[in-house]
Write a protein that holds these residues in place. Structure first.
Motif, PDB file in Angstrom:
ATOM      1  N   VAL B 138       4.070   3.019   9.417  1.00  0.00           N
ATOM      2  CA  VAL B 138       2.807   3.613   8.326  1.00  0.00           C
ATOM      3  C   VAL B 138       3.353   4.379   7.217  1.00  0.00           C
ATOM      4  O   VAL B 138       2.595   4.228   6.239  1.00  0.00           O
ATOM      5  CB  VAL B 138       1.783   4.521   9.629  1.00  0.00           C
ATOM      6  N   VAL B 139       4.363   5.216   7.550  1.00  0.00           N
ATOM      7  CA  VAL B 139       4.793   6.030   6.087  1.00  0.00           C
ATOM      8  C   VAL B 139       5.455   4.889   5.257  1.00  0.00           C
ATOM      9  O   VAL B 139       5.522   5.053   4.020  1.00  0.00           O
ATOM     10  CB  VAL B 139       5.768   6.934   6.642  1.00  0.00           C
ATOM     11  N   SER B 140       6.266   4.121   5.876  1.00  0.00           N
ATOM     12  CA  SER B 140       7.177   3.122   4.985  1.00  0.00           C
ATOM     13  C   SER B 140       6.382   1.982   4.321  1.00  0.00           C
ATOM     14  O   SER B 140       6.882   1.178   3.613  1.00  0.00           O
ATOM     15  CB  SER B 140       8.446   2.799   5.698  1.00  0.00           C
ATOM     16  N   TYR B 141       5.311   1.374   4.857  1.00  0.00           N
ATOM     17  CA  TYR B 141       4.744   0.338   4.639  1.00  0.00           C
ATOM     18  C   TYR B 141       4.379  -0.038   3.377  1.00  0.00           C
ATOM     19  O   TYR B 141       4.515  -1.226   2.835  1.00  0.00           O
ATOM     20  CB  TYR B 141       3.578  -0.214   5.524  1.00  0.00           C
ATOM     21  N   ASP B 142       4.112   1.047   2.492  1.00  0.00           N
ATOM     22  CA  ASP B 142       3.615   0.745   1.007  1.00  0.00           C
ATOM     23  C   ASP B 142       4.599   1.549   0.170  1.00  0.00           C
ATOM     24  O   ASP B 142       3.981   1.957  -0.872  1.00  0.00           O
ATOM     25  CB  ASP B 142       2.073   0.983   1.053  1.00  0.00           C
ATOM     26  N   ALA B 143       5.665   1.810   0.782  1.00  0.00           N
ATOM     27  CA  ALA B 143       6.719   2.639  -0.042  1.00  0.00           C
ATOM     28  C   ALA B 143       6.970   1.740  -1.365  1.00  0.00           C
ATOM     29  O   ALA B 143       6.736   2.202  -2.912  1.00  0.00           O
ATOM     30  CB  ALA B 143       7.914   2.548   0.584  1.00  0.00           C
ATOM     31  N   VAL B 144       7.288   0.190  -1.327  1.00  0.00           N
ATOM     32  CA  VAL B 144       7.331  -0.554  -2.658  1.00  0.00           C
ATOM     33  C   VAL B 144       6.297  -1.197  -2.894  1.00  0.00           C
ATOM     34  O   VAL B 144       5.631  -1.328  -3.945  1.00  0.00           O
ATOM     35  CB  VAL B 144       8.595  -1.169  -2.208  1.00  0.00           C
ATOM     36  N   SER B 145       5.701  -1.749  -1.602  1.00  0.00           N
ATOM     37  CA  SER B 145       4.743  -3.062  -1.947  1.00  0.00           C
ATOM     38  C   SER B 145       3.540  -2.120  -2.289  1.00  0.00           C
ATOM     39  O   SER B 145       2.552  -2.641  -3.205  1.00  0.00           O
ATOM     40  CB  SER B 145       4.272  -3.653  -0.569  1.00  0.00           C
ATOM     41  N   GLY B 146       3.030  -0.989  -1.863  1.00  0.00           N
ATOM     42  CA  GLY B 146       1.958   0.061  -2.522  1.00  0.00           C
ATOM     43  C   GLY B 146       1.820   0.350  -3.802  1.00  0.00           C
ATOM     44  O   GLY B 146       0.965   0.140  -4.627  1.00  0.00           O
TER      45      GLY B 146
END
Lengths: 461, 477
Positions: B138-146
């Motif tokens: 949940v913390v990493s899922y949008d690190a780049v894509s977000g």
């Protein structure tokens, strides 16, 4: 109008990447779970049949009927045909039961087992629905409203002469149908797999239980579906909605049910098994000491000594049963507390209901203990009967029989009762699961009403 | 530059809603569970002491060897305090009953709270393996894509910042924000354990607690790297979360949970009932054969001699000889039965071990399985200690049965059967006692090196994958 909305929402869901990922996941999981469980069932059935045959062989080789009073048989209850759907307490109910005429029944837990089974939960269908499908239901709906609001399409929909209530109802119907179709399909396929690959024969009662189980699954899934919609209609950003729904899911499915037994153990003190063992041994000791005193008085009267021996044995049995029953009663309140605490969670309600319906639940476990006692006395009666008839038929004594190298069984092995625990009857099971259904139903109504009201007041940007 | 980026990423996470949620979950669940399971452990420790006392009492009150052999001895290993954070296989732990006739067995615990069988215990292991791993995604899922969706990635790249520094900053910043609540919770839990003297954490236990926390951090690093990698591949946040939830479900729920079942399809073991029946029928056949070929003719012989005996003295001598013969025969038969049972069980054991090996191998595709094996082994509630304890029980059972047989031969145990028990002639002082200590921390650590290595390898692999993808891919289009 409603139909158009439903069609639009449905297509929206079904054509999304998310849907295909989840479709594959639910399908794969359900089918794999049924396949895996059915292979285990097959092996259980084989092992059970082998066990019965071996028991018959062991009994047939006894040289004299009186040996029935000395021999120890080990058997287990027949495999549960509904264990594909939910493993529940089946593993501990299927432990071998050791039975002796004089010593009663005891469930021994074998040492040589594969411990990996204990480190991870069994992947039965109940597990798939309880954990995976509920999560998927939330992930389907967490951005149903706030996501559309963010994308701007909600504004577009509402600018048309469409009433809000039709919109939300349409969303609900389309979303739910697109969610449960893969699930039902997978269950159907799983059933086909089971019927083809195992020798299981579902009785009429079994089919009713399976039907009710599926009904509970659908109700449970819709609880999370509604919850997701509710959160979606209450927040502005979809990433916030995602966080809130994941948090709620963790609390309802993982945190509350798993913490409840722990909390119960602290609140309610259970009885001590050590004390029980002490009392049991002491009772037996005292009884044997009394026997020794009485025996001396009887001298050479073998008949009387034998009778005294039987009476002592019977007395020990009675005392043992009394102590064991007292102990079980003392342990009840703790279990009730744990169940009570966990009722807050929809997941726990679902698991209790599902395990009860598939004969692998707490009530079945309790009934097994009662059945064990009944079986003890049935067994003893049957053995006494067999010995009587066998001694009438052939006047051979024990020592003579030992000398003979006999080839045929001296009594009818089939007359010795098998361990045939059947579980809680259907009407009682339904009665027990009714409160769980009511709770799930209330959750559904509550969440849906909440969604409805929230959506009516939803501020679209 | 790197430091600034790390600071930016870290603050971004910490000031967001996610961090709050992870703080509530970590601090709430880990500390509550340690606090409550500590009470549970103290209860279990008390029960262990009561049971051991009652077992001693029982042995002292046995007045004949045959009764001691029939009732047996109840033995147990002292519960270790590391089961508080890592319950592991302790849930299967029961008192063992060692008798003179049977293979050792666990007694079904009548105080068993069957709910514990339906829902897994919410110990620290559970929180890390199930909840924190999900949180890592949940913390990493949008690190780049977000950031790509928001447009801030493009903004970031427009500065004179090299790509590798950016991705490193994202990794460290995000990972630090993920582990901060967990480390705080672990420290608070340690304090709770420290201020409970009844729990009795030894130096060995503290070292294993520290190791379990380190292995947890390693698991979170591995999962976080996977999340970061998927984030670099996807264009939208919703795509990456869908993929990651799929991976989470597969890695945590599908792979490890199905592995023992799939293994049991390929390597089939006989059920315990089957093995028991095999042993029992062999024993009955052997006993009958001994009766026919050894006991019956010897009995006839003795009877003849008694008949021919002239004096009462001679009769007494022959009677004693006959009793001694009976005793020795029973002891020899028991010894032979023990060996025969061992020979029957050995091949079954081998098959079981290969099934276990296959289950573990299949499950090791999931980093969570690696974590569970490593953490439980270190905490003495894992497979290694399970087998060690089992071996100790089997060895003790053999010692016990040998003791019974030797004393039976010597005739120092009281009479035969139920007809005449010679009281007060038997003293259980010479009986072997069961004393079990689990393997040392060095042995446990070296056993879990494979799993720890896998976790480290997974972290490095997926971090490199994220690194390379981020540097080479066209992320701004």
């Amino acid at each position: 109008m409603l139909l158009t909305i439903i069609k639009k929402e449905f297509l929206n869901h079904v054509l999304s990447f998310r849907f295909s990922v989840f479709f594959v996941l639910v399908f794969l999981l359900s089918v794999v779970s049924m396949v895996v469980m059915s292979s285990r069932y097959n092996r259980d059935v084989e092992a059970y049949n082998l066990g019965c045959r071996e028991r018959d062989t062991v009994l047939a080789e006894l040289p004299h009927a009186r040996f029935l009073r000395l021999v120890t048989t080990s058997s287990r209850k027949p495999p549960n045909s509904l264990s594909f759907f939910s493993t529940g307490l089946e593993p501990i109910m299927s432990q071998p039961v050791r039975l002796t005429y004089g010593g009663g029944t005891s469930m021994a837990v074998p040492i040589a087992t594969n411990p990996v089974f204990s480190l991870f939960t069994a992947p039965d269908l109940l597990f798939v629905v309880n954990i995976v499908v509920s999560l998927i239901a939330l992930l389907f709906t967490f951005d149903a409203i706030c996501g559309e609001s963010e994308h701007g399409t909600l504004k577009l929909s509402l600018s048309n002469p469409v009433s809000r209530d039709k919109l939300i109802v349409g969303k609900w119907i389309a979303g739910y149908v697109s969610l449960i179709c893969p699930f039902l399909l997978a269950v159907l396929l799983g059933m086909v797999v089971i019927l083809l690959s195992t020798s299981v024969d579902f009785s009429g009662e079994d089919r009713v239980r399976i039907g009710l189980f599926v009904l509970f699954c659908l109700t449970y899934i819709s609880v999370f579906f509604n919850l997701g919609l509710l959160v979606s209609a209450s927040v502005r950003k979809s990433s916030t909605a995602l966080m809130i729904t994941l948090f709620l899911w963790v609390m309802v499915v993982l945190a509350i049910p798993n913490m409840s037994p722990i909390v119960a153990r602290l609140i309610k003190e259970g009885p001590s098994a050590g004390e029980l063992a002490e009392r049991l041994i002491k009772a037996e000791h005292d009884a044997w000491d009394r026997y020794d005193i009485e025996e001396k008085k009887l001298g050479d009267d073998y008949e009387a000594r034998d009778k005294l021996w039987e009476e002592t044995r019977a007395g020990i049995r009675r005392e043992r049963n009394r102590l064991l029953d007292k102990y079980s009663d003392e342990a009840e309140p703790q279990v009730d507390v744990a169940i009570g605490i966990s009722r807050i969670s929809a997941s726990a309600n679902f698991v209790y209901a599902a395990t009860t319906l598939t004969r692998t639940g707490l009530t079945d476990f309790k009934n097994l203990a009662i059945y064990l006692h009944e079986f003890e006395s049935d067994f003893r009666e049957a053995v006494d009967e067999i010995i009587k008839t066998s001694e009438k038929a052939s006047k051979m004594s024990v020592t003579e029989a030992l000398k003979k190298d006999h080839r045929e069984p001296v009594f009818d092995v089939k007359k010795v009762p098998y361990f045939m625990f059947k579980g809680v009857p259907l009407d009682k099971a339904i009665y027990h699961t009714l409160p769980n259904f009511v709770v799930l139903f209330i959750f559904n109504v509550f969440f849906f009403l909440g969604t409805y009201l929230q959506f009516m007041r939803y501020k679209v940007h | 530059m790197l430091y600034n980026l790390i600071k930016k990423e870290f603050l971004e996470h910490v000031l967001g809603f996610r961090f709050l949620v992870s703080c509530i979950l970590c601090l709430g669940m880990v500390t509550t569970s340690v606090f409550i399971l500590r009470g549970d452990y103290i209860n279990r420790l008390r029960m262990y002491e009561v049971n051991m006392d009652s077992s001693e009492e029982q042995i002292r009150s046995e007045n004949s060897l045959s009764r001691l052999s029939k009732h047996g001895v109840r033995v147990d290993a002292r519960p270790g305090p590391m089961q508080i954070p890592v319950f592991g296989l302790e849930k299967d732990h029961r008192i063992a009953l060692v008798t003179g006739k049977h293979f050792p067995e666990f007694e079904q615990d009548r105080s068993l709270n069957p709910i514990g069988e339906i829902f897994p215990v919410a110990d620290m292991l559970f929180v890390v393996a199930t909840i924190l791993s999900l949180l890592a995604f949940v913390v990493s899922y949008d690190a780049v894509s977000g950031e790509r969706e928001n447009g801030t990635l493009r903004l970031l790249m427009s500065y004179a910042v090299p790509r590798d520094v950016v991705i490193l900053g994202k990794w460290f910043g995000g990972y630090l924000s993920l582990i901060t609540p967990f480390v705080m919770a672990a420290v608070i839990a340690a304090l709770i354990l420290l201020i409970s003297p009844e729990v009795g954490f030894s130096m060995d236990d503290w070292v294993s607690y520290l190791l379990v926390v380190v292995v947890s951090l390693l698991l979170l690093a591995a999962v976080f790297s996977v999340g970061l990698f998927v984030s670099t591949l996807c264009r939208e946040g919703s795509t990456s979360i869908a993929v990651l939830i799929f991976l989470w479900v597969t890695g945590i729920l599908i792979v490890p949970n199905n592995s023992p079942f799939i293994a049991s399809v390929f390597v089939q073991t006989a059920s315990p009932t089957e093995i028991e029946n095999e042993v029992r029928s062999d024993r009955i056949a052997f006993t009958n054969q001994q009766h026919r070929t050894v006991y019956a003719p010897a009995q006839e012989d003795f009877t003849k001699r008694l008949h021919n005996a002239k004096s009462a003295e001679e009769k007494k001598e022959i009677s004693e000889e006959r009793d001694q013969f009976k005793r020795e025969l029973i002891a020899d038969i028991a010894k032979e039965e023990m060996e025969r049972e061992g020979r029957i069980r050995k091949p079954h054991d081998k098959v079981l071990m290969s099934q276990i090996g296959l289950s573990q191998g299949l499950s090791r595709f999931s980093p969570v399985a690696n974590f569970v094996y490593a953490a439980t082994d270190i905490a003495t509630t894992g497979m290694q200690c399970h087998f060690d304890y089992r071996d100790a029980l089997e060895n003790y059972s053999q010692d016990f049965r040998t003791y019974i047989n030797d004393n039976w031969k010597k005739g120092s145990g009281g009479g035969l059967g139920k007809k005449k028990e010679e009281k007060k002639e038997f003293d259980a002082a010479g009986m072997p006692k069961f004393n079990y200590t689990p393997p040392s921390i060095e042995e446990r650590l070296s056993n879990s090196l494979l799993d720890i290595g896998s976790l480290a390898g997974c972290t490095i692999l997926f971090f490199l994958a994220a690194f390379i993808t981020f540097i080479r891919k066209d992320l701004l289009g």
